[in-house]
Design a protein around this motif. Sequence first.
Motif, PDB file in Angstrom:
ATOM      1  N   MET A 152       0.851  -1.194   0.000  1.00 31.92           N
ATOM      2  CA  MET A 152       0.000   0.000   0.000  1.00 31.92           C
ATOM      3  C   MET A 152       0.888   1.245   0.000  1.00 31.92           C
ATOM      4  N   ASN A 153       0.607   2.175  -0.894  1.00 29.24           N
ATOM      5  CA  ASN A 153       1.370   3.419  -0.982  1.00 29.24           C
ATOM      6  C   ASN A 153       0.529   4.588  -0.499  1.00 29.24           C
ATOM      7  N   ILE A 154       1.063   5.309   0.472  1.00 32.33           N
ATOM      8  CA  ILE A 154       0.361   6.449   1.054  1.00 32.33           C
ATOM      9  C   ILE A 154       1.171   7.710   0.823  1.00 32.33           C
ATOM     10  N   VAL A 155       0.502   8.784   0.419  1.00 32.80           N
ATOM     11  CA  VAL A 155       1.120  10.098   0.334  1.00 32.80           C
ATOM     12  C   VAL A 155       0.451  10.989   1.371  1.00 32.80           C
ATOM     13  N   VAL A 156       1.246  11.644   2.191  1.00 32.88           N
ATOM     14  CA  VAL A 156       0.694  12.563   3.188  1.00 32.88           C
ATOM     15  C   VAL A 156       1.170  13.973   2.852  1.00 32.88           C
ATOM     16  N   LEU A 157       0.218  14.905   2.801  1.00 36.56           N
ATOM     17  CA  LEU A 157       0.496  16.294   2.470  1.00 36.56           C
ATOM     18  C   LEU A 157       0.649  17.098   3.754  1.00 36.56           C
ATOM     19  N   VAL A 158       1.766  17.804   3.885  1.00 34.89           N
ATOM     20  CA  VAL A 158       2.007  18.591   5.096  1.00 34.89           C
ATOM     21  C   VAL A 158       2.461  19.992   4.707  1.00 34.89           C
ATOM     22  N   LYS A 159       2.378  20.899   5.678  1.00 38.69           N
ATOM     23  CA  LYS A 159       2.767  22.284   5.428  1.00 38.69           C
ATOM     24  C   LYS A 159       3.483  22.841   6.650  1.00 38.69           C
ATOM     25  N   GLN A 160       4.479  23.665   6.401  1.00 37.96           N
ATOM     26  CA  GLN A 160       5.149  24.393   7.469  1.00 37.96           C
ATOM     27  C   GLN A 160       4.459  25.744   7.629  1.00 37.96           C
ATOM     28  N   VAL A 161       4.128  26.094   8.875  1.00 36.39           N
ATOM     29  CA  VAL A 161       3.396  27.329   9.159  1.00 36.39           C
ATOM     30  C   VAL A 161       4.085  28.078  10.290  1.00 36.39           C
ATOM     31  N   PRO A 162       3.805  29.372  10.446  1.00 36.72           N
ATOM     32  CA  PRO A 162       4.317  30.088  11.620  1.00 36.72           C
ATOM     33  C   PRO A 162       3.746  29.488  12.896  1.00 36.72           C
ATOM     34  N   ASP A 163       4.542  29.478  13.941  1.00 39.38           N
ATOM     35  CA  ASP A 163       4.145  28.901  15.221  1.00 39.38           C
ATOM     36  C   ASP A 163       2.781  29.428  15.639  1.00 39.38           C
TER      37      ASP A 163
END
Length: 260
Positions: free
Chosen positions: A1-12
């Motif tokens: 199974m192949n999973i892609v997870v989308l993430v983002k860097q944000v200000p604290d």
Amino acid sequence: MNIVVLVKQVPDTGAERTLSEADHTLDRESADPVLDEINERAAEEALTLKETVGADVTVVSMGPDSALDAVRKVLAMGADRGIHISDDRLRGADVVTTARVLAAAVRTVDDVDLVLAGDATTDGQAGAVPAAVADLLRLPPLTHARELTVDAGRVRVERETESGETTLDAPLPALVSVTEKINEPRYPSFKGIMAAKKKPVRTVGLDDLFPDADTAGHLVTRTRVVEAVPRPARAAGIRVTDDGSAGRRLAEYLIAQKLV
């Protein structure tokens, strides 16, 4: 199974956030950058599936050079590889552009079974990117999930919104966005942090993802903030001392404000 997870860097999220004077976009230099907390829960869900059903996890993030730290954190948590989308032309990208770029990055991963994301990032709170990515990839979107299970080629989520609770079920491949209620993210171990340094991360730009596109007319920010003013200070309220007429005076006030 192949999973892609989308993430983002944000200000604290714990720091005060300000807008830049030049274009009224979020000033990302005024606070320490961190991995968005809801995206972190999406990553945790991907890693839980990796442990329970067996999966290969790719983490994808779009942002400046510093966003590589967000990718590395998810790798330290246990993801297998990363894709960092970095291009100066993406500064201030709107929802449509962000979704198109993320979808293009997902397409570079072979045989994706599941895409996971947070339901909204804490900097923009648009909440539309996951559904837009799903539409572009022609995947069924299962949004606002507080619980997720995968079995026999299908994904099932318990969905919670302000209007109620719903059970959604769809065949894989699919896209699921999660809420803050789905889990508690793990802390990267020292072993995981050291291992993350050796895991592959591919950095790509617009020319890599859209080699034949006219970026001047295709990948642009379609919205612009023309003015931003500080929120007005809160005015003092009206205190009513009950001398026997408080009920009448309160009713008169509510009527005058057209609240009743």
